[in-house]
Design a protein around this motif. Sequence first.
Motif, PDB file in Angstrom:
ATOM      1  N   GLU A 229       0.840  -1.211   0.000  1.00 37.45           N
ATOM      2  CA  GLU A 229       0.000   0.000   0.000  1.00 37.45           C
ATOM      3  C   GLU A 229       0.867   1.250   0.000  1.00 37.45           C
ATOM      4  OE1 GLU A 229      -4.192  -0.876   2.049  1.00 37.45           O
ATOM      5  OE2 GLU A 229      -2.517  -1.098   3.448  1.00 37.45           O
ATOM      6  N   GLU A 230       1.968   1.208   0.762  1.00 33.14           N
ATOM      7  CA  GLU A 230       2.840   2.382   0.811  1.00 33.14           C
ATOM      8  C   GLU A 230       3.512   2.608  -0.544  1.00 33.14           C
ATOM      9  OE1 GLU A 230       6.616   4.081   3.439  1.00 33.14           O
ATOM     10  OE2 GLU A 230       5.628   2.198   3.978  1.00 33.14           O
ATOM     11  N   SER A 231       3.790   1.514  -1.275  1.00 32.30           N
ATOM     12  CA  SER A 231       4.438   1.652  -2.579  1.00 32.30           C
ATOM     13  C   SER A 231       3.539   2.323  -3.601  1.00 32.30           C
ATOM     14  CB  SER A 231       4.876   0.268  -3.102  1.00 32.30           C
ATOM     15  OG  SER A 231       3.760  -0.492  -3.520  1.00 32.30           O
ATOM     16  N   ASN A 232       2.246   2.480  -3.271  1.00 30.25           N
ATOM     17  CA  ASN A 232       1.312   3.175  -4.158  1.00 30.25           C
ATOM     18  C   ASN A 232       1.190   4.660  -3.817  1.00 30.25           C
ATOM     19  OD1 ASN A 232      -0.915   1.282  -5.951  1.00 30.25           O
ATOM     20  ND2 ASN A 232       0.535   0.241  -4.615  1.00 30.25           N
ATOM     21  N   ASP A 233       1.891   5.077  -2.784  1.00 30.65           N
ATOM     22  CA  ASP A 233       1.826   6.475  -2.334  1.00 30.65           C
ATOM     23  C   ASP A 233       2.988   7.252  -2.946  1.00 30.65           C
ATOM     24  OD1 ASP A 233       1.635   8.896  -1.078  1.00 30.65           O
ATOM     25  OD2 ASP A 233       1.881   8.103   0.956  1.00 30.65           O
ATOM     26  N   PRO A 234       2.739   8.171  -3.870  1.00 32.83           N
ATOM     27  CA  PRO A 234       3.827   8.903  -4.538  1.00 32.83           C
ATOM     28  C   PRO A 234       4.685   9.704  -3.583  1.00 32.83           C
ATOM     29  CG  PRO A 234       1.762   9.175  -5.729  1.00 32.83           C
ATOM     30  CD  PRO A 234       1.420   8.521  -4.422  1.00 32.83           C
TER      31      PRO A 234
ATOM     32  N   ASN B  33       8.341   0.586  -4.888  1.00 33.74           N
ATOM     33  CA  ASN B  33       9.593  -0.076  -4.512  1.00 33.74           C
ATOM     34  C   ASN B  33       9.352  -1.532  -4.116  1.00 33.74           C
ATOM     35  OD1 ASN B  33      12.337  -0.110  -4.163  1.00 33.74           O
ATOM     36  ND2 ASN B  33      12.245   0.432  -2.010  1.00 33.74           N
ATOM     37  N   VAL B  34       8.355  -2.174  -4.739  1.00 31.69           N
ATOM     38  CA  VAL B  34       8.103  -3.600  -4.561  1.00 31.69           C
ATOM     39  C   VAL B  34       8.188  -4.239  -5.943  1.00 31.69           C
ATOM     40  CG1 VAL B  34       6.455  -5.349  -3.817  1.00 31.69           C
ATOM     41  CG2 VAL B  34       6.592  -3.180  -2.595  1.00 31.69           C
ATOM     42  N   SER B  35       8.791  -5.418  -6.008  1.00 28.07           N
ATOM     43  CA  SER B  35       8.944  -6.109  -7.290  1.00 28.07           C
ATOM     44  C   SER B  35       8.249  -7.459  -7.260  1.00 28.07           C
ATOM     45  CB  SER B  35      10.432  -6.312  -7.608  1.00 28.07           C
ATOM     46  OG  SER B  35      11.097  -5.073  -7.685  1.00 28.07           O
TER      47      SER B  35
ATOM     48  N   GLN C 163       7.005   2.357  10.931  1.00 28.80           N
ATOM     49  CA  GLN C 163       8.291   2.533  10.271  1.00 28.80           C
ATOM     50  C   GLN C 163       9.365   1.657  10.898  1.00 28.80           C
ATOM     51  OE1 GLN C 163       9.006   6.749  10.414  1.00 28.80           O
ATOM     52  NE2 GLN C 163       7.900   7.134   8.506  1.00 28.80           N
ATOM     53  N   GLU C 164       9.359   1.579  12.211  1.00 27.38           N
ATOM     54  CA  GLU C 164      10.346   0.733  12.883  1.00 27.38           C
ATOM     55  C   GLU C 164      10.133  -0.740  12.531  1.00 27.38           C
ATOM     56  OE1 GLU C 164      11.040   3.479  16.884  1.00 27.38           O
ATOM     57  OE2 GLU C 164      10.420   1.397  17.064  1.00 27.38           O
TER      58      GLU C 164
ATOM     59  N   SER D  26       5.740   8.660  -0.705  1.00 22.40           N
ATOM     60  CA  SER D  26       6.529   7.758   0.138  1.00 22.40           C
ATOM     61  C   SER D  26       7.867   7.440  -0.524  1.00 22.40           C
ATOM     62  CB  SER D  26       5.761   6.459   0.383  1.00 22.40           C
ATOM     63  OG  SER D  26       6.588   5.495   1.004  1.00 22.40           O
ATOM     64  N   GLU D  27       8.887   7.247   0.331  1.00 23.32           N
ATOM     65  CA  GLU D  27      10.189   6.848  -0.197  1.00 23.32           C
ATOM     66  C   GLU D  27      10.162   5.415  -0.752  1.00 23.32           C
ATOM     67  OE1 GLU D  27      12.137   5.335   4.029  1.00 23.32           O
ATOM     68  OE2 GLU D  27      12.942   7.095   3.012  1.00 23.32           O
TER      69      GLU D  27
END
Length: 510
Positions: free
Chosen positions: A146-151, A158-160, A316-317, A153-154
């Motif tokens: 879900e975070e990888s869909n947020d522009p 970033n998932v393959s 994050q941790e 977000s760092e």
Amino acid sequence: MNLKYITTFANLQIKPIVSEDKDKYLSLASINSLKKFLPDIDTDKNIDLLPIAFDACVVNRVNKNGDVVDSLTATEMLKNFVNKPINVEHDRTKVVGCILTANFSKFGTNESLSEEEAKDMKEPFYITLGGVIWKIINPQLSNLIEESNDPSSENYMNVSASWELGFNEYDLVILENNNKNIEDAKIISDEKEKDKLKKNLKAFGGSGKIDKDKSIYRQVLGNVIPLGIGLTANPAADVQGVATKDNQNIEIKQEEEESIDSSNIDAENNISQKEENTVNQEGVINRIIMKIENINQITDELLKQVTASSLTDFIQEELKKASETFVAEKNEKDNAIKAAQEKYEALSTESEKVKEELEKVKASLAKLEEEKVAKAKEEAFNLRMASFDEEYDLNDEDRQVLATDIKDLNDETFAAYKNKMAVLMKEKNKAAKKAKEEEMKKAKASEVAQATQEVKASTASEQSATEVVDEVLDNTNIETNSIPNSTTTVEPSLREKYSKAFGFEGFDIK
């Protein structure tokens, strides 16, 4: 499952990049272009499911592992993706979801393609898949997707993902100057030629090159079976990413962290049991800033009290820990794969050497066998010719005829041939000729002996007659000198007659 080969098509880039080998087909599209391929899942009723969509591979274009599928193979295997597992790093013990839909789409734009359109295409296009992640199995992975869909977000894109195929057949693909599209390739299907060149394939430990300007790849064929999808942090090329539904979580603005309308909290967090909250004089919830140490601390009550930053820090941790663990496990597996690959290369090299030595030994044995057969044949020929020379009185023409006749005869046919020659060449048989000569010599010797006796007898008779004549002449006193010149020649004596008739120069007396 009897499959000769399994390959991992790890060419599914989640974070879009521009590859160095850009060509006329490569263009980057927004991850939003994939959302139309999301499975139709009611996430309000199925909050434990996370729908996803992604490009599984690029058809007609080789991947970084040196493998490729063409349009025909892609159309035949497309529907077989449905219901296959989605796992983490191709570890089949870590299944986190499954594939529900399979489609074709245009390369670079993700515009939908029908199977009929795709079947005849020569240029690259995508196999685009849709599925679900089971959130309850791996919440951290679901959050990361879900975070990888947020522009913002760092971890954006970033998932393959990579996919595995099982197959038994393949052809070789030769491309020049780092070209990756097989519409420009030379295809090699001949088995002998493939056996000669396959050692250059990356899959078999080769460099992937034939020479500095030509690369060699493997085109999978036949009954190709999709074995599943693996999610990974490894980036690859030429695909768009993994898409999911827009994040439904609450976006808490900085200025709202201290005061949010309590009427919105229950609705936004979908809490089924409503509890009384401590409300201040202005009717807002007092948020608590605290450090969350363990996931078990997170309860419905705590969610009503802590600030968003507390949850963000904890997530994050946890993501960092998960990432470090993931990287460590990945490095361990990569090292194991590298060691196995090196061992495989060493074994392959040794196997090739053994094979070459074995081929040399086989060739030497075959040559020795040929020489042995040829020598045996030559010896048999010489013996046969010697037997004829020993038995018959032959000239060069006879020998040439015999050599032509007997050179390819086996023992049985030679025996029959020899019997036939005994009849045809009996006049040249040395033993028969010798016996005949002996008989002739004996006959001639007998004749000579008889002639000798006759000569002796005639000689004695002639001597006696001569003595009588001499005595008569002496008594008559006739002068021999008075014979006139016209007198006829005296006839030869009887001795002379026999001497001429039975001259010894005509006989060979031993």
